[in-house]
Structures are given as structure tokens and as C-alpha cells.
Design a protein around this motif. Structure first.
Motif, mmCIF file in Angstrom:
data_model
loop_
_atom_site.group_PDB
_atom_site.id
_atom_site.type_symbol
_atom_site.label_atom_id
_atom_site.label_comp_id
_atom_site.label_asym_id
_atom_site.label_seq_id
_atom_site.Cartn_x
_atom_site.Cartn_y
_atom_site.Cartn_z
ATOM 1 N N ARG A 91 0.829 -1.185 0.000
ATOM 2 C CA ARG A 91 0.000 0.000 0.000
ATOM 3 C C ARG A 91 0.875 1.251 0.000
ATOM 4 O O ARG A 91 1.871 1.314 0.715
ATOM 5 C CB ARG A 91 -0.869 -0.023 1.240
ATOM 6 N N ILE A 113 -10.914 12.276 4.853
ATOM 7 C CA ILE A 113 -11.547 10.974 4.634
ATOM 8 C C ILE A 113 -11.217 10.462 3.235
ATOM 9 O O ILE A 113 -10.784 9.321 3.051
ATOM 10 C CB ILE A 113 -13.076 11.069 4.833
ATOM 11 N N LEU A 114 -11.385 11.348 2.232
ATOM 12 C CA LEU A 114 -11.095 10.922 0.861
ATOM 13 C C LEU A 114 -9.619 10.545 0.720
ATOM 14 O O LEU A 114 -9.278 9.522 0.121
ATOM 15 C CB LEU A 114 -11.463 12.023 -0.140
ATOM 16 N N ALA A 115 -8.739 11.369 1.313
ATOM 17 C CA ALA A 115 -7.303 11.083 1.196
ATOM 18 C C ALA A 115 -6.969 9.727 1.819
ATOM 19 O O ALA A 115 -6.182 8.960 1.276
ATOM 20 C CB ALA A 115 -6.493 12.194 1.862
ATOM 21 N N ILE A 117 -8.973 7.147 2.067
ATOM 22 C CA ILE A 117 -9.461 6.100 1.172
ATOM 23 C C ILE A 117 -8.525 5.963 -0.034
ATOM 24 O O ILE A 117 -8.212 4.861 -0.472
ATOM 25 C CB ILE A 117 -10.911 6.399 0.740
ATOM 26 N N LEU A 118 -8.044 7.106 -0.524
ATOM 27 C CA LEU A 118 -7.116 7.049 -1.664
ATOM 28 C C LEU A 118 -5.792 6.405 -1.259
ATOM 29 O O LEU A 118 -5.076 5.878 -2.095
ATOM 30 C CB LEU A 118 -6.875 8.448 -2.228
ATOM 31 N N ASN A 119 -5.475 6.437 0.039
ATOM 32 C CA ASN A 119 -4.282 5.739 0.502
ATOM 33 C C ASN A 119 -4.551 4.263 0.744
ATOM 34 O O ASN A 119 -3.696 3.563 1.286
ATOM 35 C CB ASN A 119 -3.742 6.382 1.783
ATOM 36 N N GLY A 120 -5.758 3.820 0.403
ATOM 37 C CA GLY A 120 -6.012 2.380 0.435
ATOM 38 C C GLY A 120 -6.806 1.853 1.612
ATOM 39 O O GLY A 120 -6.903 0.650 1.803
ATOM 40 N N LEU A 121 -7.379 2.754 2.410
ATOM 41 C CA LEU A 121 -8.200 2.286 3.533
ATOM 42 C C LEU A 121 -9.674 2.297 3.161
ATOM 43 O O LEU A 121 -10.080 2.915 2.178
ATOM 44 C CB LEU A 121 -8.010 3.198 4.748
ATOM 45 N N THR A 122 -10.487 1.617 3.980
ATOM 46 C CA THR A 122 -11.924 1.776 3.830
ATOM 47 C C THR A 122 -12.331 3.005 4.637
ATOM 48 O O THR A 122 -11.579 3.491 5.478
ATOM 49 C CB THR A 122 -12.696 0.561 4.372
ATOM 50 N N ARG A 123 -13.554 3.477 4.360
ATOM 51 C CA ARG A 123 -14.050 4.652 5.054
ATOM 52 C C ARG A 123 -14.053 4.432 6.570
ATOM 53 O O ARG A 123 -13.664 5.311 7.345
ATOM 54 C CB ARG A 123 -15.469 4.936 4.545
ATOM 55 N N LYS A 124 -14.480 3.240 6.962
ATOM 56 C CA LYS A 124 -14.558 2.919 8.377
ATOM 57 C C LYS A 124 -13.173 3.009 9.022
ATOM 58 O O LYS A 124 -13.011 3.590 10.095
ATOM 59 C CB LYS A 124 -15.137 1.503 8.521
ATOM 60 N N GLN A 125 -12.184 2.433 8.366
ATOM 61 C CA GLN A 125 -10.822 2.470 8.912
ATOM 62 C C GLN A 125 -10.321 3.904 9.059
ATOM 63 O O GLN A 125 -9.639 4.232 10.015
ATOM 64 C CB GLN A 125 -9.869 1.687 7.998
#
Lengths: 250, 265
Positions: A91, A113-115, A117-125
Motif C-alpha cells: 500500500r 476521509i477521501l485522502a 481512502i485514496l491511501n487504500g483504507l476503507t471509510r470505516k478504517q
């Protein structure tokens, strides 16, 4: 163990266009499509090869326009090399622009939040780590204001905080540290030491030779898109400084 | 066995991650469009209603078109075409207006036109209750054929993508694409049976309506919503084939061009 990043014979060319190249359909109709074609190609990067194993830190030094940022972008998967190839296992956490790819009209929280997710996480994480991210970036009070109201230092801090809190296997950092104040720089370097110790490979572009020398294990020196030398950070920084002093002495 | 389970977990994670990415980008698209406008998303719902009133006045009252249930007929056409038109229009910005995303690692650029079409799908779906209400007022019974609606929406999605991908690419090179496109889309609006029937078009122009995929699309929606029957098989097959073909060609072209997006925006 396989290296986290393998760059083999990578070349990236850019196209140079006619100064009168049409930029609109209207102009293209008026001037014809002949000038749409590029006049020539020039190589922004040529024959670059190196590897970054897990838990190693590689600094990239070189003058402006030597291809440092282009190289980090390609490793991050933005665009694609024209020759050679790049393999990345894991990742990617990245902070390549001081603005961190944030949108000025969205709030700090929305952008973070978007950043994440773009780094490979889910929203929850991302949400689970939000408190930690915000505390690290020291932007608690401003979090729900639009990013355009953030100072460039605040934006960088938030971008950096997201990048280092997403458990990346490889971290790409371009010039970001120079924006923060001394205490934040130290905080960033400490945090990078931590994730490095947990096995993250780090690629760092910096104009401050001391940062590369103190923080990086290895370094590579780029000049005009070519790899001039690679080796231990101390050696390469010394060579680079000697080379620059020689160049400016004329 | 543990290896298999681990692979499955990775799959599930990747799926969840992609779903969140798509959701976040769509929400971002919608938020950015309405930031600073008080009525917000209502504007988008009012727009087709206003169009309905104007066209109904012109063609229903003044020119007295004899299509049964004309308001519902008209509104179905307006909504179906509206989703197509706004998506293709907004697709001009899918790459150039997302400069910060295009240049950032971690963004699968293939997703950007999908985000544009999907955020406009949200508007389309929000308008559907108005259409259903209009059908009920007009005493058009909804039958089980209406269950095909999600299928038609999926087909329209693919068809719109077939236009959105190339439009996004062309606008990277020619920044006035939107102006040219607006004219083309307006022309296409009049050359699609939205406020008239294909059967009333002169014989020598019928060929156009046979090749225009939007004819078959609008007709399929009307079949399942208004006539309570299955879409005409030949037209539907043609529509599906054309939609998939355009989408694949557009995607291939976009993918090739995308390697240089970061250099050109």
C-alpha cells in the motif's frame, strides 16, 4: 525478501508542442490539425534503476527539474513510464503536493476521509483513525472549515498526518517537510522513524541535504533525468554537494 | 486452506475499499456542485419539471399533439434524455476539473467518468418518484414490467459511459469541447422522440431513428413504465450491443490517453 519497490530501466518522455498548438476546437478548425502533433520528445527520466527494500529509507537529491518529482509520481502510479517498469508491492502512502490533492472547497474532514481512502483504507478504517490523524496534524479547531481557509502549513500537516496513519508499506514524500516549522518537522521525522521500524519503505525528496543525510540510509542523485550515483546517503549527499559547488563555481 | 481464506479476505477488503472510494467520490461530486446554493439538489429536480411545463405548454396546449398521456410521455423522455445530457456535459470536466485527483497517487483515473455518470444517476433516481406520481395521476397502471427498470438504468449507464469517456479525453486537448457539445446535444434532443412519436417522422428520415440508440432507449423506458410491456426485442438488442461497443471503444481510448493526463492537465 523481495524489495518493496523495484524500478528497472525506467524512462519517461514528454512531448514538446508547437507554441501555436490549438487549444480549442475553434482554433483547431481555423489553423488545422497539423500543429496538434508534437514537435519532439524529450526525456524527463532515462534509464533509472534501483530498488527499495522494506524498512529502508531512500533520499532523492538533485537540482530543480532533474526528475525527482516525476519519479515519485511514477512510483505512485500516476502516469506510466515509456520504457522499463516499476513494481510496487503493498500500500502506498503519499504526500507529493503540498496541497495533498485536497479540494479547496471541501472541509478538512471531508478531504482527510477521501485522502485516507485514496491511501487504500476503507471509510470505516479512516474514521477509526480520524482522532489520531487530527491530533497529529494539530488542526482540531479548523477541521470542519473548508481547506481554502487552511494555511499551507496546516494543509501539509493534515496531508502528512493522513499519509503516515494509513499503515503504508511504502511512503512517498516530496518536499513536504520544508513547509512545517521545526517542531513539526521533528515530529514528522520521529513518526517516519516509527513506521520505518515497522517495515515501511520510505522515499523522500528533499532540498535540504541535512535531512537526507540524517534520516536516509541510501540516496540517489538525479541530474537532467539521469541517475548520476546511488549509494549510502552520506556519500551521495557529499558527492552531490561537491558537484553543485563545482557547477556554480563557473 | 488459510491461504485461500486470506485471499478471500483480501478480495472482500478490496471490494469494500473500491465501494467506499466510489461512494466518497460521488458524494464529493454532488457536494461540490451544490456548495453555496441554497436550494441545492432541488434545483436539479426543478429543472426537468420546468422543462416539462414549457414543452407541455407548446406541444400539448398550443400545437395540441395527440399522444395519449402526453405529460407522462414527455416527462419520461425528458428524464431519460436529461440524465444522458447532463452526464455527457459534465464528463468534459471529469479529467480537467479533477486536476488534484489526476495528479495524486491512489486514484484509478478510469473511475472519474464513472463518478460523473453515477452522480447524475443520483439525480435521475431522485426524479423517478415525480415521474411515478405523474403516471399515477394520469391513471397509467404500473405493471410488473416496471421491474425491468433497473436493467434499463444499467444499459443507459453503459451507453452514457460510451460518450463520457471520449468526451473527457477530447476536453483535455480542446478546452472548448463543452460549447460544441452543447450544440450537438441540443440537436440530438430534437432528433430523439422526446415530445413526438417516431411513427410521425417522414419515411426518408426513419433510418436515423433506427440507428439512434436513444430512440430505442426512450422507447424501452416507455414500454415498461407506460405500456406495461416488455421492450421491443430487436431495438433492445441493438441498444445493448451499441452501448457495450461504444463503452469499450471509449474506455480503450481513454485508458491509452490516461497515461499522459498528469502531464497535460
Amino acid at each position: 525478501m523481495d524489495p518493496i519497490v523495484t524500478v528497472s530501466n525506467v524512462g519517461k518522455s514528454y512531448r514538446r508542442y508547437h507554441p501555436d498548438r490549438p487549444g480549442t476546437i475553434q482554433e483547431a478548425v481555423a489553423k488545422g490539425l497539423r500543429r496538434m502533433r508534437h514537435l519532439e520528445r524529450f526525456w524527463g527520466l532515462r534509464d533509472i534503476s534501483f530498488t527499495v527494500p522494506a524498512g529502508r529509507t531512500v533520499g532523492i537529491v538533485g537540482a530543480n527539474g532533474s526528475g525527482k518529482s516525476t519519479l515519485l509520481r511514477l512510483i505512485g502510479g500516476v502516469g506510466r513510464p515509456d520504457t522499463g517498469h516499476i513494481d510496487v508491492h503493498g500500500r502506498i502512502g503519499a504526500l507529493l503536493d503540498l496541497s495533498a490533492g485536497f479540494h479547496p472547497e471541501l472541509t478538512g474532514r471531508e478531504n482527510a476521509i477521501l485522502a485516507g481512502i485514496l491511501n487504500g483504507l476503507t471509510r470505516k478504517q479512516v474514521l477509526e483513525r480520524m482522532d489520531e490523524i487530527v491530533a497529529f496534524a494539530e488542526v482540531e479547531d479548523a477541521l470542519d472549515n473548508p481547506i481554502r481557509t487552511f494555511s499551507s502549513g496546516m494543509q501539509m500537516r493534515l496531508g502528512f498526518a493522513v499519509a503516515v496513519h494509513t499503515q503504508p508499506d511504502i511512503l512517498l514524500i516530496d518536499e513536504a517537510l520544508s513547509v512545517g516549522d521545526i517542531s513539526f518537522q521533528k515530529k514528522c521525522l520521529d513518526r517516519m522513524q516509527q513506521i520505518k521500524a515497522s517495515g515501511c519503505a520510505i522515499l523522500l525528496v528533499s532540498h535540504e541535504s541535512s535531512t537526507v543525510e540524517d534520516f536516509c540510509d541510501d540516496a540517489i542523485w538525479l541530474n537532467a533525468g539521469r541517475l548520476i550515483a546511488q549509494g549510502s546517503a552520506t556519500d551521495i549527499v557529499r558527492q552531490y554537494q561537491a558537484g553543485m559547488a563545482g557547477a556554480s563555481g563557473h | 486452506m488459510p491461504a485461500l481464506a486470506a485471499r478471500r479476505d483480501t478480495r472482500i477488503f478490496e471490494w469494500a475499499q473500491t465501494r467506499d472510494l466510489l461512494r466518497e467520490l460521488i458524494a464529493r461530486d454532488i457536494k461540490l456542485r451544490y456548495r453555496g446554493s441554497m436550494l441545492g439538489i432541488l434545483w436539479t429536480l426543478l429543472n426537468p419539471l420546468a422543462e416539462l411545463l414549457v414543452l407541455y405548454f407548446v406541444f400539448g396546449t398550443v400545437l395540441q399533439v395527440t399522444i395519449p398521456n402526453f405529460p407522462a410521455y414527455l416527462f419520461t423522455g425528458l428524464l431519460v434524455y436529461g440524465w444522458f445530457q447532463t452526464s455527457v456535459n459534465f464528463a468534459t470536466g471529469a479529467v480537467v476539473a479533477n486536476r488534484e485527483l489526476v495528479r495524486r497517487p491512489g486514484v484509478p483515473v478510469l473511475i472519474l467518468p464513472i463518478v460523473t455518470v453515477a452522480s447524475n444517476l443520483v439525480h435521475f433516481v431522485l426524479s423517478l418518484p415525480i415521474l411515478i406520481g405523474l403516471l399515477l395521476i394520469s391513471h397509467v397502471p404500473l405493471t410488473s414490467a416496471a421491474l425491468l427498470l433497473p436493467g434499463l438504468i444499467a444499459i443507459e449507464f453503459v451507453l452514457i459511459l460510451g460518450f463520457a469517456y471520449p468526451v473527457a479525453v477530447v476536453n483535455v486537448w480542446f478546452r472548448d469541447t463543452q460549447h460544441v457539445l452543447r450544440i450537438a446535444l441540443q440537436l440530438l434532443f430534437y432528433m430523439t422522440p422526446i415530445f413526438y412519436k417516431t411513427s410521425t417522422v417522414p419515411q426518408n428520415l426513419q433510418w436515423w431513428y433506427r440507428i439512434n440508440p436513444l430512440t430505442h432507449l426512450v422507447d424501452a423506458y416507455r414500454a415498461v413504465l407506460m405500456r406495461g410491456e416488455l421492450p421491443e426485442a430487436g431495438g433492445l438488442t441493438y441498444l445493448i450491443v451499441v452501448s457495450i461497443a461504444l463503452c469499450l471503444i471509449g474506455l480503450a481510448w481513454y485508458r491509452r490517453a490516461s497515461y499522459r493526463f498528469a502531464d497535460e492537465v
